[in-house]
Design a protein around this motif. Sequence first.
Motif, mmCIF file in Angstrom:
data_model
loop_
_atom_site.group_PDB
_atom_site.id
_atom_site.type_symbol
_atom_site.label_atom_id
_atom_site.label_comp_id
_atom_site.label_asym_id
_atom_site.label_seq_id
_atom_site.Cartn_x
_atom_site.Cartn_y
_atom_site.Cartn_z
ATOM 1 N N LEU A 21 36.653 34.921 45.615
ATOM 2 C CA LEU A 21 36.307 35.510 45.238
ATOM 3 C C LEU A 21 37.266 36.594 44.858
ATOM 4 O O LEU A 21 36.842 37.020 43.637
ATOM 5 N N LEU A 22 38.665 36.414 45.452
ATOM 6 C CA LEU A 22 39.347 37.031 44.648
ATOM 7 C C LEU A 22 39.508 36.752 42.866
ATOM 8 O O LEU A 22 40.373 37.697 42.986
ATOM 9 N N ILE A 23 39.847 35.314 43.266
ATOM 10 C CA ILE A 23 40.260 34.522 42.369
ATOM 11 C C ILE A 23 39.513 34.930 41.054
ATOM 12 O O ILE A 23 40.396 35.680 39.363
ATOM 13 N N LYS A 24 37.920 35.628 41.762
ATOM 14 C CA LYS A 24 36.778 35.635 39.700
ATOM 15 C C LYS A 24 37.166 37.558 39.428
ATOM 16 O O LYS A 24 37.032 37.271 38.629
ATOM 17 N N ALA A 25 37.874 37.955 40.539
ATOM 18 C CA ALA A 25 37.800 39.897 40.212
ATOM 19 C C ALA A 25 39.216 39.852 39.738
ATOM 20 O O ALA A 25 39.218 40.941 38.715
ATOM 21 N N ALA A 26 40.791 38.667 40.252
ATOM 22 C CA ALA A 26 41.315 39.174 39.236
ATOM 23 C C ALA A 26 42.781 37.685 38.885
ATOM 24 O O ALA A 26 43.730 38.055 38.752
ATOM 25 N N GLY A 27 42.080 37.282 39.180
ATOM 26 C CA GLY A 27 42.469 36.103 38.726
ATOM 27 C C GLY A 27 43.157 35.045 39.629
ATOM 28 O O GLY A 27 43.830 35.225 40.068
ATOM 29 N N GLN A 28 43.937 33.816 38.732
ATOM 30 C CA GLN A 28 44.604 33.032 39.648
ATOM 31 C C GLN A 28 46.191 33.442 40.028
ATOM 32 O O GLN A 28 46.365 33.669 41.378
#
Length: 524
Positions: free
Chosen positions: A108-115
């Motif tokens: 969910l973090l990656i989806k929100a702000a990228g790798q």
Amino acid sequence: MRHYSPGILSAVLCFSVVSAGAWAQQPATAKSAAPAGAAPATAAAEPVRDPFFWLGEMNKATAVINTEQGLLDQALGARLAAGVAKVIDEGNQPGAKRPSTVITFEPLLIKAAGQDITLLHAGRSSQDMHATYRSAILRDNLLALADQLQATSTTLVKQAAKHADTIVPNYTNGVAAQPNSYGHYLLGHAAALDRDAQRIREAYVRIDRSPMGTTVLNGTSWPLDRKRMAQYLGFTALVDNAYDASQISSMDQPVEVGAIVTSIALHAGNFIEDVMTQYAQPRPWILLQEGGGNTYVSSAMPQKRNPGLLNSTRSDASTAVTLAMGPVWQTHNITPGMSDPKDTEQNTAMVDSAITVLKRWDRVLKALVVSPERALEELNSDWTASQELADVLMRQYKLPFRVGHHFASEVVSYAKANNIKPLDFPYDQARRIYAEAVKGADYPAELPMSEAEFRSTLDPVAIVKNRQTSGGPQPAEMQRMLKEAQARLTEQTTWIKARRDHINASLAELDQQFDQLAAGAAAK
């Protein structure tokens, strides 16, 4: 679906039936533990402090600390903070999923702000992050348990004050033993719960320690500020040894809390069983007030008023003991660090089972109806005052206790053989039995007690009133113990509030610092 270990599956299922869902008992606005995947009832409600909540707090704190210490560029830190804020906000929406593990939270973090947001994971592991939220949730659970223990103890002490002068039989080995103040008896149970309160405070100190920043088991090459992290999450100390943090300490915690749950359940069960014995009597001196779900009528026998509340409280106590054994068996014979005893839902259900017991016990205490007249009648129909004969002969007339005890025992034997109650015992028979008891010995040949003294010695009310023992039921000692019990309750209330205030203030400070960081991304 949650997979419970076979050793406690039946206990968990049993608890879910009797409690109608431990989670459902918590206020929607309470910041306490909730099951993984559950969402707040409304968007406006304050989110429960479940694993998702604490994973969010750890990420917030990591963004703030690492940015301030230069491990993250300021602009990058702000952008990553905005991503964390987005995930938390979405998880707080009605019906939203609230992942409870690092590996399900991170996508969910990656989806929100990228790798780039995985830079927050530098020096971290699911081991220390999960250990941290388990400690935080168990810490909240202990405070909830302390709250209800405080409420039930307060009721006990209030009832003790009410019944300070109510004289009743007390029992040892299941047999009527001595007269006592019912208030004194209740203060004894309050003292037991006070020890449980002490255990909570002592366990809390060991649980209120942050494992965060220890990574898997031996730390990291990243210079993480563990103390600052602990402060933001409301912990007052660190788990010092990095191996201990997630491999040993986190296994000890549910076992220790289980011991507290066991103690509370045993205390409740002892009290309930003592009351239950009166229900076997044709004319009990203590009963539950009828109605209101306290009692129910038998389906076949119209004379019966079954003590449903006592039965359910005892059953709940048995369930609590069963659940409390779970962490012990799960920790037994496994290598350090295994997850078996660490399940947050199961351990919360264990604590909630003790809260349920205390709530029902509180209800029992408020529903008790004591008949002082019937209690005194029972005392005067038996020989619970007979020891006082031996005590007075020793104290007033220097007769050895065993000689006086033998005399009193012979009086009781004669009385029972001839169906004579204490208040009706013939004084001339007492003189005869005494003379036979001391025959041939170098003691006064005549019973030194007058008839008036003999009869007053057998008065249960006088016996209780004239006790001299520190901690006894005499009025002066009752007033002292009541005052001290009330003072301890006040201290416990202060302790609970101070712990909650510390956690809430720490989280509020984190919110302020995090919002400032995340605002930097919005400004660009």
